[in-house]
Design a protein around this motif. Structure first.
Motif, PDB file in Angstrom:
ATOM      1  N   VAL A 113      -4.749   4.525  -6.720  1.00  0.00           N
ATOM      2  CA  VAL A 113      -3.882   5.708  -6.780  1.00  0.00           C
ATOM      3  C   VAL A 113      -4.676   6.928  -6.321  1.00  0.00           C
ATOM      4  N   ALA A 114      -5.873   7.100  -6.868  1.00  0.00           N
ATOM      5  CA  ALA A 114      -6.710   8.247  -6.504  1.00  0.00           C
ATOM      6  C   ALA A 114      -7.104   8.205  -5.028  1.00  0.00           C
ATOM      7  N   GLU A 115      -7.458   7.021  -4.530  1.00  0.00           N
ATOM      8  CA  GLU A 115      -7.899   6.892  -3.141  1.00  0.00           C
ATOM      9  C   GLU A 115      -6.789   7.191  -2.141  1.00  0.00           C
ATOM     10  N   ASN A 116      -5.550   6.953  -2.522  1.00  0.00           N
ATOM     11  CA  ASN A 116      -4.427   7.125  -1.603  1.00  0.00           C
ATOM     12  C   ASN A 116      -3.602   8.368  -1.898  1.00  0.00           C
ATOM     13  N   THR A 117      -4.117   9.270  -2.718  1.00  0.00           N
ATOM     14  CA  THR A 117      -3.434  10.531  -3.006  1.00  0.00           C
ATOM     15  C   THR A 117      -4.117  11.632  -2.208  1.00  0.00           C
ATOM     16  N   HIS A 118      -3.317  12.335  -1.403  1.00  0.00           N
ATOM     17  CA  HIS A 118      -3.859  13.364  -0.513  1.00  0.00           C
ATOM     18  C   HIS A 118      -3.023  14.626  -0.624  1.00  0.00           C
ATOM     19  N   LEU A 119      -3.698  15.767  -0.603  1.00  0.00           N
ATOM     20  CA  LEU A 119      -3.022  17.057  -0.704  1.00  0.00           C
ATOM     21  C   LEU A 119      -2.881  17.743   0.651  1.00  0.00           C
ATOM     22  N   GLU A 120      -3.851  17.521   1.529  1.00  0.00           N
ATOM     23  CA  GLU A 120      -3.838  18.172   2.836  1.00  0.00           C
ATOM     24  C   GLU A 120      -3.014  17.358   3.834  1.00  0.00           C
ATOM     25  N   PRO A 121      -2.199  18.007   4.644  1.00  0.00           N
ATOM     26  CA  PRO A 121      -1.346  17.293   5.613  1.00  0.00           C
ATOM     27  C   PRO A 121      -2.119  16.375   6.556  1.00  0.00           C
ATOM     28  N   ARG A 134      -3.481   4.692   8.582  1.00  0.00           N
ATOM     29  CA  ARG A 134      -4.289   3.565   8.080  1.00  0.00           C
ATOM     30  C   ARG A 134      -3.420   2.566   7.330  1.00  0.00           C
ATOM     31  N   ALA A 135      -2.526   3.054   6.486  1.00  0.00           N
ATOM     32  CA  ALA A 135      -1.678   2.167   5.682  1.00  0.00           C
ATOM     33  C   ALA A 135      -0.748   1.336   6.565  1.00  0.00           C
ATOM     34  N   LEU A 136      -0.236   1.935   7.617  1.00  0.00           N
ATOM     35  CA  LEU A 136       0.668   1.203   8.509  1.00  0.00           C
ATOM     36  C   LEU A 136      -0.042   0.096   9.279  1.00  0.00           C
ATOM     37  N   ASN A 150       0.854  -1.169   0.000  1.00  0.00           N
ATOM     38  CA  ASN A 150       0.000   0.000   0.000  1.00  0.00           C
ATOM     39  C   ASN A 150       0.900   1.232   0.000  1.00  0.00           C
ATOM     40  N   VAL A 151       0.556   2.227  -0.783  1.00  0.00           N
ATOM     41  CA  VAL A 151       1.356   3.445  -0.894  1.00  0.00           C
ATOM     42  C   VAL A 151       0.450   4.653  -0.696  1.00  0.00           C
TER      43      VAL A 151
END
Length: 83
Positions: free
Chosen positions: A32-40, A49-51, A15-16
């Protein structure tokens, strides 16, 4: 660069979590879209969540094999040379 590291992780079914810059240039895929975030805050929450997620991401591995393999690249090259 960063995209190669992302693709390597996907090839290992990992998971990335991505920023917009690290996702730039990757071919579209739902994960890719679900795991791309702009806000800190969203990025930090996604990392947590990924960890804790121990699932394998076989879909991500298939994504790399289908869209970034040598065979795929040579097929695109053949198409370009024929067209």
């Amino acid at each position: 660069g960063v995209q190669n590291k992302v693709l390597e992780a996907y090839a290992m079914a990992k998971n990335v979590v991505l920023t917009g810059a690290s996702a730039n240039g990757l071919q579209p895929a739902p994960f890719v879209a679900e795991n791309t975030h702009l806000e800190p805050e969203a990025l930090a929450a996604a990392v947590v969540r990924a960890l804790s997620d121990e699932r394998r991401f076989d879909l991500a591995r298939d994504y790399v094999n289908q869209r970034y393999s040598w065979g795929y690249a040579f097929d695109r090259l053949d198409e370009a040379l024929e067209g």
